[in-house]
Design a protein around this motif. Sequence first.
Motif, PDB file in Angstrom:
ATOM      1  N   ARG A  22     -11.362  17.839   7.207  1.00 19.39           N
ATOM      2  CA  ARG A  22     -12.659  17.730   6.525  1.00 19.39           C
ATOM      3  C   ARG A  22     -13.812  18.051   7.480  1.00 19.39           C
ATOM      4  N   LEU A  23     -13.685  17.591   8.719  1.00 21.73           N
ATOM      5  CA  LEU A  23     -14.729  17.859   9.704  1.00 21.73           C
ATOM      6  C   LEU A  23     -14.817  19.353  10.020  1.00 21.73           C
ATOM      7  N   LEU A  24     -13.677  20.006  10.157  1.00 18.00           N
ATOM      8  CA  LEU A  24     -13.683  21.442  10.447  1.00 18.00           C
ATOM      9  C   LEU A  24     -14.263  22.230   9.279  1.00 18.00           C
ATOM     10  N   GLU A  25     -13.855  21.880   8.064  1.00 24.71           N
ATOM     11  CA  GLU A  25     -14.387  22.573   6.890  1.00 24.71           C
ATOM     12  C   GLU A  25     -15.887  22.350   6.765  1.00 24.71           C
ATOM     13  N   ALA A  26     -16.329  21.125   7.056  1.00 27.19           N
ATOM     14  CA  ALA A  26     -17.756  20.828   7.006  1.00 27.19           C
ATOM     15  C   ALA A  26     -18.510  21.595   8.084  1.00 27.19           C
ATOM     16  N   TRP A  36     -26.434  27.634  13.777  1.00 29.33           N
ATOM     17  CA  TRP A  36     -26.074  26.754  14.888  1.00 29.33           C
ATOM     18  C   TRP A  36     -27.081  25.627  15.076  1.00 29.33           C
ATOM     19  N   ALA A  37     -28.360  25.947  15.024  1.00 30.72           N
ATOM     20  CA  ALA A  37     -29.394  24.948  15.306  1.00 30.72           C
ATOM     21  C   ALA A  37     -29.343  23.776  14.322  1.00 30.72           C
ATOM     22  N   GLY A  38     -28.997  24.069  13.067  1.00 34.48           N
ATOM     23  CA  GLY A  38     -28.978  23.018  12.058  1.00 34.48           C
ATOM     24  C   GLY A  38     -27.637  22.330  11.883  1.00 34.48           C
ATOM     25  N   SER A  39     -26.675  22.690  12.706  1.00 35.66           N
ATOM     26  CA  SER A  39     -25.315  22.151  12.549  1.00 35.66           C
ATOM     27  C   SER A  39     -24.997  21.163  13.666  1.00 35.66           C
ATOM     28  N   THR A  40     -25.603  19.997  13.593  1.00 36.16           N
ATOM     29  CA  THR A  40     -25.332  18.945  14.572  1.00 36.16           C
ATOM     30  C   THR A  40     -24.093  18.157  14.152  1.00 36.16           C
ATOM     31  N   VAL A  41     -23.586  17.344  15.059  1.00 36.08           N
ATOM     32  CA  VAL A  41     -22.427  16.512  14.745  1.00 36.08           C
ATOM     33  C   VAL A  41     -22.763  15.560  13.602  1.00 36.08           C
ATOM     34  N   SER A  42     -23.974  15.016  13.605  1.00 34.59           N
ATOM     35  CA  SER A  42     -24.369  14.082  12.548  1.00 34.59           C
ATOM     36  C   SER A  42     -24.393  14.755  11.181  1.00 34.59           C
ATOM     37  N   GLY A  49     -18.280  13.357   4.971  1.00 34.49           N
ATOM     38  CA  GLY A  49     -18.097  12.023   4.413  1.00 34.49           C
ATOM     39  C   GLY A  49     -17.454  11.039   5.374  1.00 34.49           C
ATOM     40  N   VAL A  50     -17.710  11.236   6.659  1.00 33.10           N
ATOM     41  CA  VAL A  50     -17.172  10.312   7.671  1.00 33.10           C
ATOM     42  C   VAL A  50     -18.319   9.865   8.566  1.00 33.10           C
ATOM     43  N   SER A  51     -18.086   8.796   9.303  1.00 31.81           N
ATOM     44  CA  SER A  51     -19.119   8.303  10.208  1.00 31.81           C
ATOM     45  C   SER A  51     -19.227   9.194  11.441  1.00 31.81           C
ATOM     46  N   ARG A  52     -20.364   9.121  12.108  1.00 29.97           N
ATOM     47  CA  ARG A  52     -20.528   9.882  13.345  1.00 29.97           C
ATOM     48  C   ARG A  52     -19.495   9.439  14.377  1.00 29.97           C
ATOM     49  N   GLY A  53     -19.204   8.124  14.382  1.00 31.83           N
ATOM     50  CA  GLY A  53     -18.204   7.608  15.307  1.00 31.83           C
ATOM     51  C   GLY A  53     -16.825   8.199  15.056  1.00 31.83           C
ATOM     52  N   ALA A  55     -16.265  11.090  13.666  1.00 32.04           N
ATOM     53  CA  ALA A  55     -16.330  12.494  14.081  1.00 32.04           C
ATOM     54  C   ALA A  55     -16.152  12.614  15.587  1.00 32.04           C
ATOM     55  N   GLN A  56     -16.795  11.732  16.333  1.00 29.85           N
ATOM     56  CA  GLN A  56     -16.707  11.796  17.787  1.00 29.85           C
ATOM     57  C   GLN A  56     -15.350  11.329  18.302  1.00 29.85           C
ATOM     58  N   HIS A  57     -14.643  10.578  17.502  1.00 31.32           N
ATOM     59  CA  HIS A  57     -13.267  10.218  17.869  1.00 31.32           C
ATOM     60  C   HIS A  57     -12.390  11.471  17.915  1.00 31.32           C
ATOM     61  N   HIS A  58     -12.578  12.344  16.947  1.00 35.09           N
ATOM     62  CA  HIS A  58     -11.802  13.593  16.901  1.00 35.09           C
ATOM     63  C   HIS A  58     -12.387  14.643  17.835  1.00 35.09           C
ATOM     64  N   PHE A  59     -13.724  14.705  17.893  1.00 36.72           N
ATOM     65  CA  PHE A  59     -14.403  15.722  18.695  1.00 36.72           C
ATOM     66  C   PHE A  59     -15.521  15.045  19.487  1.00 36.72           C
ATOM     67  N   PRO A  60     -15.241  14.653  20.718  1.00 31.40           N
ATOM     68  CA  PRO A  60     -16.200  13.870  21.497  1.00 31.40           C
ATOM     69  C   PRO A  60     -17.564  14.542  21.685  1.00 31.40           C
ATOM     70  N   THR A  61     -17.602  15.862  21.727  1.00 32.59           N
ATOM     71  CA  THR A  61     -18.875  16.551  21.915  1.00 32.59           C
ATOM     72  C   THR A  61     -19.061  17.605  20.830  1.00 32.59           C
ATOM     73  N   ARG A  62     -20.300  18.059  20.718  1.00 27.22           N
ATOM     74  CA  ARG A  62     -20.603  19.131  19.764  1.00 27.22           C
ATOM     75  C   ARG A  62     -19.813  20.393  20.109  1.00 27.22           C
ATOM     76  N   GLU A  63     -19.697  20.685  21.400  1.00 25.41           N
ATOM     77  CA  GLU A  63     -18.943  21.863  21.825  1.00 25.41           C
ATOM     78  C   GLU A  63     -17.475  21.751  21.434  1.00 25.41           C
ATOM     79  N   ASP A  64     -16.911  20.539  21.553  1.00 22.81           N
ATOM     80  CA  ASP A  64     -15.518  20.327  21.139  1.00 22.81           C
ATOM     81  C   ASP A  64     -15.349  20.629  19.653  1.00 22.81           C
ATOM     82  N   LEU A  65     -16.293  20.139  18.858  1.00 28.20           N
ATOM     83  CA  LEU A  65     -16.219  20.337  17.404  1.00 28.20           C
ATOM     84  C   LEU A  65     -16.272  21.814  17.051  1.00 28.20           C
TER      85      LEU A  65
END
Length: 214
Positions: A22-26, A36-42, A49-53, A55-65
């Motif tokens: 879901r995170l990858l599709e989002a 890119w500028a408007g696509s933050t982790v939040s 439909g998941v919490s920021r926490g 998301a960061q569990h799966h992808f600790p940084t924006r670059e990872d995501l």
Amino acid sequence: MGAVTTADRAPKQDRSRATRLRLLEAAVACLAEHGWAGSTVSVVAERAGVSRGAAQHHFPTREDLFTAAVEYVAEQRSTALRALPAQDRASVVAALVDLYTGPLFRAALHLWVAASNEPQLGGRVTELEARVGRETHRIAVELLDADESRPGVRETIQGLLDMARGLGLANLLTDDGARRERVVAQWTVLVEGALKSGKSSPSGSSGKSSPSGV
């Protein structure tokens, strides 16, 4: 004892994979819509439909995501290519153009722009795009039933793909469907003629390679 739900039965790793997907599709959808500028982790987490926490569990940084999103986009584009059915050449040309003017290519374009300014993404994007480019060419050859041993056929197919990519770029600014249909129709005629006759390319040059390469 209460009934056991499907969620209760689902292994934890399956739920984790579903969240990751879901995170990858989002991430891909956000890139296609907001760049890119408007696509933050939040923003991505909210869309998924998941919490920021989470998301960061799966992808600790924006670059990872978005590095993972690069891989996902490449895989999805390859899957879409492989799913194209064998059909008449006019339909193949139209289908290839559709792939380049759809949301996956739009997301890929935003990744290219981001990669030009983000060293963490640059190498990965370059590597995957080279792979997708080779696969796209190979599949186009198969679907068009083209004989690349004939002079100019390879250049003709590469020209077709370059044209489709150009239409994809133009589509970022405006969806000029009527103009695109005319261009695709003309390219279909040119491709048919080149593949039947073995002539070099739509420019009508003799069977020498294009100076710009493939």
